[in-house]
Design a protein around this motif. Structure first.
Motif, PDB file in Angstrom:
ATOM      1  N   THR A 250      26.897  -3.585  11.461  1.00  0.00           N
ATOM      2  CA  THR A 250      26.909  -2.753  10.249  1.00  0.00           C
ATOM      3  C   THR A 250      25.516  -2.554   9.663  1.00  0.00           C
TER       4      THR A 250
ATOM      5  N   ARG B 163      15.678   2.222   6.478  1.00  0.00           N
ATOM      6  CA  ARG B 163      16.369   2.519   7.735  1.00  0.00           C
ATOM      7  C   ARG B 163      15.814   1.661   8.873  1.00  0.00           C
TER       8      ARG B 163
ATOM      9  N   TRP C 193      23.726   1.037   9.285  1.00  0.00           N
ATOM     10  CA  TRP C 193      24.312   1.856   8.214  1.00  0.00           C
ATOM     11  C   TRP C 193      23.812   1.391   6.857  1.00  0.00           C
TER      12      TRP C 193
ATOM     13  N   LYS D 137      17.839  -1.211  11.251  1.00  0.00           N
ATOM     14  CA  LYS D 137      17.873  -1.271  12.717  1.00  0.00           C
ATOM     15  C   LYS D 137      17.369  -2.611  13.231  1.00  0.00           C
TER      16      LYS D 137
ATOM     17  N   VAL E 152      20.303   2.682   6.077  1.00  0.00           N
ATOM     18  CA  VAL E 152      20.292   4.064   5.582  1.00  0.00           C
ATOM     19  C   VAL E 152      20.582   4.084   4.086  1.00  0.00           C
TER      20      VAL E 152
END
Length: 391
Positions: free
Chosen positions: A60, A337, A63, A341, A66
């Motif tokens: 997760t 972001r 997401w 990652k 972001v």
């Protein structure tokens, strides 16, 4: 924009990081035996459930990264504090194994909302020009999480069930972390940094055409370091016992935490002008270096002590460079972001690490397994060093 570190924000985040890591991570190993008894599970199954939860949390993370950029890391952290309180409560009240595992997954997902990845993104959004120094100061404060919460959890558990300890921890997230994160989310600077280009941005050192490759190499290096670190920490006691050093496990544990904080303090005082990439390579060298000291010195007690210090220092610097190196190479735009990652890759490998090393110890032996861990750490040195060629 002032070039001064936002000390109030860093101090406030330091408190919430100590509580976040203490309640959502460090307390688990102390409470796990009673959790296993509660649900008639072996300890291996309980830690297997934790690994599954870490794996889901890792999936997760992109997401969530972001979200850091889209709505602001402060708002995400405020929501995360509420989610952590609800998840801890749900775990404490879980009536069966399925509900317990679901709550454990919720705890690990909420942890990603409030721990380092989110906090680093918030510091970049508040004042990007001094974010590297802010991150260093924050990791210095948060480095005391295990030192504070291991004894707190033990003391509470002496008088309370594990369920009631989790309820106390839920209150801490709700009463302390939520208001602090809500206050930080209302920072005008943070809002402007998310909403527009009003806040000055930090440019990355990597040329745009090389950033995709550079990011892949950086994530590979950090992931290999996390794999080596997590595997060693989870299996530290059986590793030391297998090397004839079982009696030193407690001593190693007492040296590890101060070594982490010590490396951060040394970096803060003497490493102000050290480029983040150089610091990352040093961290990458210390982790496998400590493993090799343990491998070749066992069963020497002084050797085990040197291992704990070197390995702890490497882990302490790893926390810093995962925040500062992406900022240095890729800049402040889209930083959340990138953190998402990176969190995904590191969490997934950290979840797999216990199984990988357990399999290696069973089939290859302890000495060979330590050699494999050191080799993986050596690959991280090569990966991070190669980033200099892309600049």
């Amino acid at each position: 924009m002032s070039e001064r570190v936002p000390l109030a924000a860093v101090a406030a985040l330091g408190v919430t990081q100590i509580i976040g890591y203490g309640t959502l991570y460090y307390s688990f190993s102390i409470l796990a035996p009673d959790m296993a008894t509660q649900f008639s599970w072996s300890s291996e199954w309980v830690f297997g459930a934790l690994s599954a939860a870490l794996l889901v949390g890792g999936l997760t993370a992109p997401w969530l990264g972001v979200l850091f950029d889209r709505i602001g890391a402060g708002r995400v952290m405020a929501s995360g504090s509420l989610a952590a309180a609800v998840a801890l409560t749900a775990c404490a009240l879980a009536p069966n194994k399925a509900a317990y595992v679901a709550a454990l997954i919720a705890i690990e997902v909420s942890a990603n909302l409030v721990q380092y990845g989110a906090a680093f993104a918030l510091l970049v959004q508040i004042r990007p020009q001094v974010a590297s120094r802010s991150i260093t100061y924050l990791t210095l404060i948060a480095g005391f999480a295990s030192t504070i919460f291991w004894p707190i959890t033990t003391a509470l558990h002496a008088h309370l069930s594990w369920q009631n300890v989790y309820l106390v921890f839920a209150v801490l997230n709700l009463a302390i972390c939520l208001p602090v994160h809500a206050w930080l989310s209302r920072s005008g600077t943070a809002r402007r940094a998310v909403a527009s280009a009003a806040a000055p941005q930090v440019a990355g050192r990597l040329p745009p055409r090389r950033r995709r490759l550079g990011f892949a190499i950086m994530v590979t290096g950090f992931s290999l370091m996390s794999l080596s670190s997590s595997a060693m920490l989870v299996h530290l006691v059986p590793l030391l016992s297998g090397l004839g050093l079982g009696a030193t496990a407690a001593l190693v544990g007492t040296l590890f935490g101060p070594s982490q904080v010590g490396s951060r303090l040394i970096n803060m005082i003497f490493g102000k002008n050290l480029p983040p990439l150089h610091l990352a390579v040093i961290a990458a060298m210390l982790i496998p270096g400590g493993v090799l000291v343990l491998l070749f010195s066992a069963p020497s007690v002084p050797g085990a002590m040197v291992f704990a210090i070197i390995f702890g220092m490497g882990n302490g610097l790893l926390s810093i460079v995962t925040g500062t190196l992406p900022l240095n190479l890729f800049g402040s735009e889209g930083y959340g972001r990138l953190q998402g990652k990176m969190m995904a890759a590191r969490l997934i490998l950290s979840a797999l690490a216990p199984f990988v090393l357990a399999f290696a110890m069973e089939n290859l032996g302890i000495a060979t397994s330590l050699g494999v861990v050191a080799a993986l750490g050596g690959l991280s040195i090569i990966a991070l060093s190669s980033l200099a060629l892309l600049q």
